[in-house]
Design a protein around this motif. Structure first.
Motif, PDB file in Angstrom:
ATOM      1  N   ARG A  59     100.994  34.138  86.658  1.00  0.00           N
ATOM      2  CA  ARG A  59     100.105  33.146  86.030  1.00  0.00           C
ATOM      3  C   ARG A  59     100.681  31.740  86.162  1.00  0.00           C
ATOM      4  O   ARG A  59      99.971  30.787  86.502  1.00  0.00           O
ATOM      5  CB  ARG A  59      99.883  33.511  84.554  1.00  0.00           C
ATOM      6  CG  ARG A  59      99.075  32.503  83.786  1.00  0.00           C
ATOM      7  CD  ARG A  59      97.609  32.504  84.214  1.00  0.00           C
ATOM      8  NE  ARG A  59      96.857  31.604  83.372  1.00  0.00           N
ATOM      9  CZ  ARG A  59      96.309  30.474  83.805  1.00  0.00           C
ATOM     10  NH1 ARG A  59      96.386  30.118  85.081  1.00  0.00           N
ATOM     11  NH2 ARG A  59      95.647  29.700  82.964  1.00  0.00           N
ATOM     12  N   THR A  60     101.979  31.607  85.884  1.00  0.00           N
ATOM     13  CA  THR A  60     102.638  30.299  85.970  1.00  0.00           C
ATOM     14  C   THR A  60     102.583  29.758  87.388  1.00  0.00           C
ATOM     15  O   THR A  60     102.218  28.594  87.613  1.00  0.00           O
ATOM     16  CB  THR A  60     104.100  30.408  85.497  1.00  0.00           C
ATOM     17  OG1 THR A  60     104.112  30.856  84.141  1.00  0.00           O
ATOM     18  CG2 THR A  60     104.827  29.083  85.618  1.00  0.00           C
ATOM     19  N   ARG A  61     102.930  30.588  88.353  1.00  0.00           N
ATOM     20  CA  ARG A  61     102.943  30.125  89.749  1.00  0.00           C
ATOM     21  C   ARG A  61     101.546  29.775  90.238  1.00  0.00           C
ATOM     22  O   ARG A  61     101.373  28.811  90.988  1.00  0.00           O
ATOM     23  CB  ARG A  61     103.620  31.165  90.632  1.00  0.00           C
ATOM     24  CG  ARG A  61     105.104  31.207  90.344  1.00  0.00           C
ATOM     25  CD  ARG A  61     105.879  32.131  91.230  1.00  0.00           C
ATOM     26  NE  ARG A  61     107.299  31.961  90.929  1.00  0.00           N
ATOM     27  CZ  ARG A  61     108.254  32.655  91.493  1.00  0.00           C
ATOM     28  NH1 ARG A  61     107.972  33.582  92.392  1.00  0.00           N
ATOM     29  NH2 ARG A  61     109.517  32.436  91.161  1.00  0.00           N
ATOM     30  N   GLY A  62     100.548  30.523  89.808  1.00  0.00           N
ATOM     31  CA  GLY A  62      99.173  30.197  90.187  1.00  0.00           C
ATOM     32  C   GLY A  62      98.729  28.857  89.619  1.00  0.00           C
ATOM     33  O   GLY A  62      98.092  28.058  90.314  1.00  0.00           O
ATOM     34  N   ALA A  63      99.070  28.606  88.360  1.00  0.00           N
ATOM     35  CA  ALA A  63      98.689  27.340  87.725  1.00  0.00           C
ATOM     36  C   ALA A  63      99.399  26.157  88.385  1.00  0.00           C
ATOM     37  O   ALA A  63      98.795  25.096  88.579  1.00  0.00           O
ATOM     38  CB  ALA A  63      99.008  27.383  86.228  1.00  0.00           C
ATOM     39  N   THR A 115     105.307  24.395  93.552  1.00  0.00           N
ATOM     40  CA  THR A 115     105.804  25.745  93.292  1.00  0.00           C
ATOM     41  C   THR A 115     106.609  25.742  92.005  1.00  0.00           C
ATOM     42  O   THR A 115     107.011  24.670  91.517  1.00  0.00           O
ATOM     43  CB  THR A 115     106.716  26.238  94.430  1.00  0.00           C
ATOM     44  OG1 THR A 115     107.907  25.423  94.461  1.00  0.00           O
ATOM     45  CG2 THR A 115     106.016  26.185  95.781  1.00  0.00           C
ATOM     46  N   GLN A 116     106.868  26.930  91.491  1.00  0.00           N
ATOM     47  CA  GLN A 116     107.681  27.002  90.279  1.00  0.00           C
ATOM     48  C   GLN A 116     109.093  26.454  90.519  1.00  0.00           C
ATOM     49  O   GLN A 116     109.575  25.657  89.706  1.00  0.00           O
ATOM     50  CB  GLN A 116     107.727  28.435  89.761  1.00  0.00           C
ATOM     51  CG  GLN A 116     108.384  28.547  88.395  1.00  0.00           C
ATOM     52  CD  GLN A 116     108.365  29.973  87.870  1.00  0.00           C
ATOM     53  OE1 GLN A 116     108.477  30.929  88.634  1.00  0.00           O
ATOM     54  NE2 GLN A 116     108.228  30.106  86.561  1.00  0.00           N
ATOM     55  N   PRO A 117     109.783  26.798  91.616  1.00  0.00           N
ATOM     56  CA  PRO A 117     111.099  26.203  91.844  1.00  0.00           C
ATOM     57  C   PRO A 117     111.062  24.673  91.986  1.00  0.00           C
ATOM     58  O   PRO A 117     111.965  23.976  91.521  1.00  0.00           O
ATOM     59  CB  PRO A 117     111.587  26.879  93.128  1.00  0.00           C
ATOM     60  CG  PRO A 117     110.886  28.205  93.120  1.00  0.00           C
ATOM     61  CD  PRO A 117     109.518  27.896  92.552  1.00  0.00           C
ATOM     62  N   GLN A 118     110.006  24.138  92.607  1.00  0.00           N
ATOM     63  CA  GLN A 118     109.900  22.683  92.695  1.00  0.00           C
ATOM     64  C   GLN A 118     109.693  22.082  91.309  1.00  0.00           C
ATOM     65  O   GLN A 118     110.238  21.013  90.999  1.00  0.00           O
ATOM     66  CB  GLN A 118     108.754  22.293  93.634  1.00  0.00           C
ATOM     67  CG  GLN A 118     109.041  22.626  95.079  1.00  0.00           C
ATOM     68  CD  GLN A 118     107.815  22.592  95.957  1.00  0.00           C
ATOM     69  OE1 GLN A 118     106.747  22.135  95.555  1.00  0.00           O
ATOM     70  NE2 GLN A 118     107.953  23.093  97.180  1.00  0.00           N
ATOM     71  N   TRP A 119     108.940  22.774  90.455  1.00  0.00           N
ATOM     72  CA  TRP A 119     108.764  22.339  89.068  1.00  0.00           C
ATOM     73  C   TRP A 119     110.118  22.285  88.376  1.00  0.00           C
ATOM     74  O   TRP A 119     110.413  21.354  87.628  1.00  0.00           O
ATOM     75  CB  TRP A 119     107.797  23.272  88.338  1.00  0.00           C
ATOM     76  CG  TRP A 119     107.999  23.275  86.852  1.00  0.00           C
ATOM     77  CD1 TRP A 119     108.552  24.273  86.108  1.00  0.00           C
ATOM     78  CD2 TRP A 119     107.702  22.233  85.921  1.00  0.00           C
ATOM     79  NE1 TRP A 119     108.610  23.916  84.782  1.00  0.00           N
ATOM     80  CE2 TRP A 119     108.083  22.667  84.647  1.00  0.00           C
ATOM     81  CE3 TRP A 119     107.144  20.976  86.058  1.00  0.00           C
ATOM     82  CZ2 TRP A 119     107.930  21.885  83.508  1.00  0.00           C
ATOM     83  CZ3 TRP A 119     106.990  20.207  84.918  1.00  0.00           C
ATOM     84  CH2 TRP A 119     107.371  20.664  83.668  1.00  0.00           C
ATOM     85  N   ASP A 150     116.660  34.630  90.080  1.00  0.00           N
ATOM     86  CA  ASP A 150     117.381  34.991  91.310  1.00  0.00           C
ATOM     87  C   ASP A 150     116.962  34.163  92.514  1.00  0.00           C
ATOM     88  O   ASP A 150     116.881  34.671  93.633  1.00  0.00           O
ATOM     89  CB  ASP A 150     117.211  36.487  91.631  1.00  0.00           C
ATOM     90  CG  ASP A 150     117.937  37.384  90.653  1.00  0.00           C
ATOM     91  OD1 ASP A 150     118.993  36.972  90.139  1.00  0.00           O
ATOM     92  OD2 ASP A 150     117.448  38.498  90.407  1.00  0.00           O
ATOM     93  N   ALA A 151     116.693  32.891  92.311  1.00  0.00           N
ATOM     94  CA  ALA A 151     116.242  32.042  93.411  1.00  0.00           C
ATOM     95  C   ALA A 151     117.302  31.933  94.502  1.00  0.00           C
ATOM     96  O   ALA A 151     116.980  31.930  95.685  1.00  0.00           O
ATOM     97  CB  ALA A 151     115.871  30.651  92.893  1.00  0.00           C
ATOM     98  N   GLY A 152     118.573  31.821  94.135  1.00  0.00           N
ATOM     99  CA  GLY A 152     119.641  31.701  95.113  1.00  0.00           C
ATOM    100  C   GLY A 152     119.797  30.281  95.628  1.00  0.00           C
ATOM    101  O   GLY A 152     118.844  29.498  95.628  1.00  0.00           O
ATOM    102  N   GLY A 189     117.942  25.085  97.769  1.00  0.00           N
ATOM    103  CA  GLY A 189     118.161  23.972  98.700  1.00  0.00           C
ATOM    104  C   GLY A 189     116.889  23.639  99.467  1.00  0.00           C
ATOM    105  O   GLY A 189     116.530  22.464  99.633  1.00  0.00           O
ATOM    106  N   ALA A 190     116.183  24.669  99.909  1.00  0.00           N
ATOM    107  CA  ALA A 190     114.921  24.460 100.631  1.00  0.00           C
ATOM    108  C   ALA A 190     113.871  23.838  99.714  1.00  0.00           C
ATOM    109  O   ALA A 190     113.101  22.960 100.145  1.00  0.00           O
ATOM    110  CB  ALA A 190     114.421  25.783 101.201  1.00  0.00           C
ATOM    111  N   GLU A 191     113.817  24.266  98.457  1.00  0.00           N
ATOM    112  CA  GLU A 191     112.844  23.701  97.509  1.00  0.00           C
ATOM    113  C   GLU A 191     113.174  22.238  97.204  1.00  0.00           C
ATOM    114  O   GLU A 191     112.270  21.402  97.098  1.00  0.00           O
ATOM    115  CB  GLU A 191     112.797  24.521  96.222  1.00  0.00           C
ATOM    116  CG  GLU A 191     112.292  25.939  96.411  1.00  0.00           C
ATOM    117  CD  GLU A 191     110.819  26.058  96.763  1.00  0.00           C
ATOM    118  OE1 GLU A 191     110.064  25.069  96.642  1.00  0.00           O
ATOM    119  OE2 GLU A 191     110.413  27.165  97.151  1.00  0.00           O
ATOM    120  N   ILE A 192     114.447  21.928  97.075  1.00  0.00           N
ATOM    121  CA  ILE A 192     114.847  20.523  96.876  1.00  0.00           C
ATOM    122  C   ILE A 192     114.415  19.700  98.084  1.00  0.00           C
ATOM    123  O   ILE A 192     113.854  18.603  97.940  1.00  0.00           O
ATOM    124  CB  ILE A 192     116.360  20.405  96.609  1.00  0.00           C
ATOM    125  CG1 ILE A 192     116.700  20.993  95.243  1.00  0.00           C
ATOM    126  CG2 ILE A 192     116.812  18.946  96.712  1.00  0.00           C
ATOM    127  CD1 ILE A 192     118.196  21.151  94.978  1.00  0.00           C
TER     128      ILE A 192
END
Length: 152
Positions: free
Chosen positions: A29-33, A40-44, A71-73, A78-81
């Motif tokens: 739900r969070t990722r869809g919103a 994306t959630q990691p970018q958030w 568990d993003a790792g 780094g890719a999301e940043i």
């Protein structure tokens, strides 16, 4: 709401399944919103860390902190940043310090409002006392099984 089982049956239900099902429902739900806002959630997570910082933060500091989230790792973070920089939401100085741009601040504000709506949606008809009990019980399950949450 109608529960799936009687109280006597619920007591015998597997916590692994129900905690997984809750995780999957909440994260989906969070990722869809957030996807509706183009992020994306990691970018958030990156935007939120920078929005609450009083000064620019190092790329390494942000990546190390957030790599334990779901568990993003470190590679994924780094890719999301990198994507937040490419999209113009974050600037990165030559020495690796990250800061929000005005566009990043605007997206953070919009996404924070959406997160508040999601919080209210998830907590509908759940008292603070029930939520607190749930959190403590889940932490005891983690402790009792020798697990570790990201912040331990």
């Amino acid at each position: 709401m109608e529960y799936t089982h009687s109280d006597a049956e619920l007591i015998k239900q597997p916590i692994g399944y129900w905690s997984w099902a809750a995780y999957k429902a909440v994260v989906t739900r969070t990722r869809g919103a957030l996807a509706e806002l183009g992020t994306t959630q990691p970018q958030w997570w990156v935007l939120a860390q920078l929005a609450h910082a009083t000064e620019p933060r190092s790329r390494t500091e942000i990546s190390d902190l957030l790599s334990g989230y779901l568990d993003a790792g470190p590679e994924a973070m780094g890719a999301e940043i990198d994507l937040t920089v490419e999209r113009g939401w974050v600037t990165q100085s030559a020495d690796g310090l990250l800061a929000l741009t005005p566009e990043g601040r605007a997206l953070f504000t919009e996404a924070a409002a959406r997160q508040d709506e999601l919080w209210a949606e998830r907590h509908r008809d759940i008292s603070d006392e029930e939520y607190l009990t749930t959190m403590k019980v889940l932490q005891r399950f983690i402790h009792n099984t020798g697990g570790r949450a990201w912040h331990h």
